[in-house]
Design a protein around this motif. Structure first.
Motif, PDB file in Angstrom:
ATOM      1  N   UNK A   1      12.741 -47.342  47.226  1.00 35.28           N
ATOM      2  CA  UNK A   1      11.905 -46.409  48.290  1.00 35.28           C
ATOM      3  C   UNK A   1      12.931 -46.360  49.582  1.00 35.28           C
TER       4      UNK A   1
ATOM      5  N   UNK B   1     -15.005 -56.058  50.517  1.00 38.84           N
ATOM      6  CA  UNK B   1     -13.512 -55.749  50.939  1.00 38.84           C
ATOM      7  C   UNK B   1     -12.350 -56.466  50.203  1.00 38.84           C
ATOM      8  N   UNK B   2     -11.158 -55.906  49.777  1.00 42.03           N
ATOM      9  CA  UNK B   2     -10.473 -56.487  49.182  1.00 42.03           C
ATOM     10  C   UNK B   2      -8.728 -56.747  50.208  1.00 42.03           C
TER      11      UNK B   2
ATOM     12  N   UNK C   1      13.133 -48.358  61.389  1.00 40.80           N
ATOM     13  CA  UNK C   1      11.796 -48.861  61.465  1.00 40.80           C
ATOM     14  C   UNK C   1      10.934 -48.309  60.381  1.00 40.80           C
ATOM     15  N   UNK C   2      11.193 -47.376  59.626  1.00 35.97           N
ATOM     16  CA  UNK C   2      10.499 -46.759  58.646  1.00 35.97           C
ATOM     17  C   UNK C   2      10.426 -47.933  57.523  1.00 35.97           C
TER      18      UNK C   2
ATOM     19  N   UNK D   1       3.796 -53.436  55.564  1.00 34.97           N
ATOM     20  CA  UNK D   1       2.325 -53.321  54.812  1.00 34.97           C
ATOM     21  C   UNK D   1       2.417 -53.783  53.340  1.00 34.97           C
ATOM     22  N   UNK D   2       3.465 -54.152  53.013  1.00 37.18           N
ATOM     23  CA  UNK D   2       3.537 -54.809  51.702  1.00 37.18           C
ATOM     24  C   UNK D   2       3.208 -56.541  51.620  1.00 37.18           C
TER      25      UNK D   2
ATOM     26  N   UNK E   1      -4.878 -53.366  37.871  1.00 34.29           N
ATOM     27  CA  UNK E   1      -3.638 -52.918  37.982  1.00 34.29           C
ATOM     28  C   UNK E   1      -3.012 -54.107  38.721  1.00 34.29           C
TER      29      UNK E   1
ATOM     30  N   UNK F   1      -7.441 -62.085  58.492  1.00 32.53           N
ATOM     31  CA  UNK F   1      -8.081 -60.920  58.356  1.00 32.53           C
ATOM     32  C   UNK F   1      -9.448 -61.326  58.114  1.00 32.53           C
ATOM     33  N   UNK F   2     -10.716 -60.663  58.731  1.00 30.70           N
ATOM     34  CA  UNK F   2     -12.119 -61.150  58.082  1.00 30.70           C
ATOM     35  C   UNK F   2     -12.184 -59.941  56.975  1.00 30.70           C
ATOM     36  N   UNK F   3     -12.896 -60.482  55.911  1.00 32.82           N
ATOM     37  CA  UNK F   3     -13.078 -59.614  54.720  1.00 32.82           C
ATOM     38  C   UNK F   3     -14.661 -59.487  54.634  1.00 32.82           C
TER      39      UNK F   3
ATOM     40  N   UNK G   1      11.841 -52.349  43.731  1.00 32.74           N
ATOM     41  CA  UNK G   1      10.599 -51.722  44.183  1.00 32.74           C
ATOM     42  C   UNK G   1      11.245 -51.130  45.769  1.00 32.74           C
TER      43      UNK G   1
ATOM     44  N   UNK H   1       8.237 -50.803  58.691  1.00 30.60           N
ATOM     45  CA  UNK H   1       6.838 -50.579  58.518  1.00 30.60           C
ATOM     46  C   UNK H   1       6.483 -50.632  57.147  1.00 30.60           C
ATOM     47  N   UNK H   2       7.150 -50.071  56.238  1.00 26.68           N
ATOM     48  CA  UNK H   2       6.862 -50.366  54.838  1.00 26.68           C
ATOM     49  C   UNK H   2       6.661 -51.888  54.282  1.00 26.68           C
TER      50      UNK H   2
ATOM     51  N   UNK I   1      -8.586 -52.106  40.521  1.00 23.68           N
ATOM     52  CA  UNK I   1      -7.367 -52.461  41.490  1.00 23.68           C
ATOM     53  C   UNK I   1      -7.139 -53.994  40.806  1.00 23.68           C
TER      54      UNK I   1
END
Lengths: 194, 175
Positions: A63, A148-149, A127-128, A135-136, A33, A142-144, A59, A131-132, A30
């Motif tokens: 999409x 966890x990455x 919406x889609x 997510x990017x 990359x 965030x608790x890691x 990018x 949403x994408x 990961x």
């Protein structure tokens, strides 16, 4: 004096002066990359990479994002971050504990999720795609857990010149452990070629 | 006295080891305080609808993914390999694609997991309700419909500890 050479030299010097040790070998695929600069400290791996507007546009256009949305995104400075917790306890990824400042030490405004939600609403982006896009983006908080990455983009109002980033990571279940602090300066907002 | 204690410890140790093994989870899989699984009712590319609430009585692995997500690209072939082998011994796999187009899904799965079908969360709103920590995300739903485990990020599902974990998920039993 040759100005570009001075700038490059200064960037290298600043990178070398960064408070955190830098190693070049990624420990997971990961990370490999993801690429970009890598810092390791106290069991935390942090990578970052500034994204060129044309790369980000490609990018999102690839999409199917509407051009209006992509044009809007192009106005921002995208920096991708990857953080991995290799400690036995929890680490908190909390963007409110990060600061971005320009070469004059002035704070750089971060474009947060509510900013983008408002823009997408105004541009009537389906919406889609929202949403994408969401997510990017890097999460705000965030608790890691161990191993966890977390990865995602942080968006800033673009500024010329180098950016100093100070990122603090509280640790422990209740955020009561030692705070891990990264500071680095070898970062800038890439612009499209004129 | 010491000998007696030693005998007791030796007598109990296989049991202790078994209990410990049962409680061990592979790296990156965490036990959650059980909570009811959010609704999930979606169609695949052929229009075939899957409703999670109708899968009670078996363990279900709900896996959220997207074609642009790099860890998903690495994880999916491992997941596909495991579930191709002996799916009857494993939880039911429900894959959910988050907000890609059918063309993207078709191209992605065709290349990396041609035997797997996926549900399409076309506007990403079902995924939002599950509140994953990121993509990919794998949730384990028990036979009573409660979310019990979460895998953090992409995991090598074809490696022995993960296979063992998957095979241990049986109705009435949990690792």
């Amino acid at each position: 004096m040759n100005r570009p050479l001075v700038v490059v030299g200064l960037s290298i010097a600043l990178s070398a002066c960064a408070a955190t040790p830098v190693v070049n070998k990624p420990s997971s695929e990961e990370e490999r990359v993801f690429g970009g600069a890598i810092h390791r400290q106290d069991g935390l791996v942090l990578r970052y990479r500034a994204r060129a507007p044309e790369g980000m546009a490609a990018f999102y256009l690839g999409r199917g994002f509407p051009k209006t949305a992509v044009d809007e995104a192009r106005q921002a400075c995208f920096i991708s971050f990857y953080v991995r917790n290799e400690r036995p306890d929890k680490v908190w990824f909390d963007l409110s504990r990060w600061s971005f400042t320009d070469r004059n030490g002035q704070p750089i405004r971060r474009l947060t999720r509510p900013h983008w939600d408002q823009r997408w609403e105004r541009l009537k982006v389906p919406m889609r795609f929202r949403a994408t896009f969401g997510w990017t983006m890097a999460p705000e908080l965030r608790d890691l857990h161990t191993s966890e990455p977390v990865a995602g983009n942080v968006t800033l109002v673009p500024v010329p010149g180098p950016i100093r980033v100070i990122a603090e990571f509280p640790t422990g279940e209740n955020r009561d452990g030692p705070v891990i602090r990264f500071q680095f300066e070898g970062l800038s907002c890439p612009r499209d070629p004129a | 006295m010491k000998r007696l204690l030693l005998s007791i410890v030796l007598f109990l140790s296989p049991g202790l080891v078994a209990v410990q093994a049962e409680n061990e989870l592979p790296t990156g899989v965490i036990r959650l305080k059980p909570y009811p699984a959010p609704p999930l009712r979606l169609a695949d590319m052929d229009g075939q609808v899957t409703d999670l609430s109708r899968l009670r009585g078996q363990w279900v692995l709900v896996h959220f993914w997207a074609g642009w997500c790099v860890p998903c690209r690495r994880e999916l072939p491992a997941l596909a390999r495991v579930f191709k082998d002996r799916p009857e011994r494993l939880p039911r796999l429900v894959m959910v694609n988050t907000a890609d187009t059918e063309d993207e899904v078709f191209a992605f799965l065709g290349k990396l997991a041609p035997d797997q079908a996926t549900l399409l969360d076309k506007d990403g709103q079902v995924t939002e309700r599950w509140k994953p920590r990121g993509l990919p995300a794998s949730y384990f739903v028990d036979p009573e419909g409660r979310v019990r485990y979460l895998a953090l990020g992409g995991r090598p599902w074809d490696h022995p500890p993960y296979r063992r974990f998957l095979e241990a998920l049986k109705p009435g039993k949990a690792p």
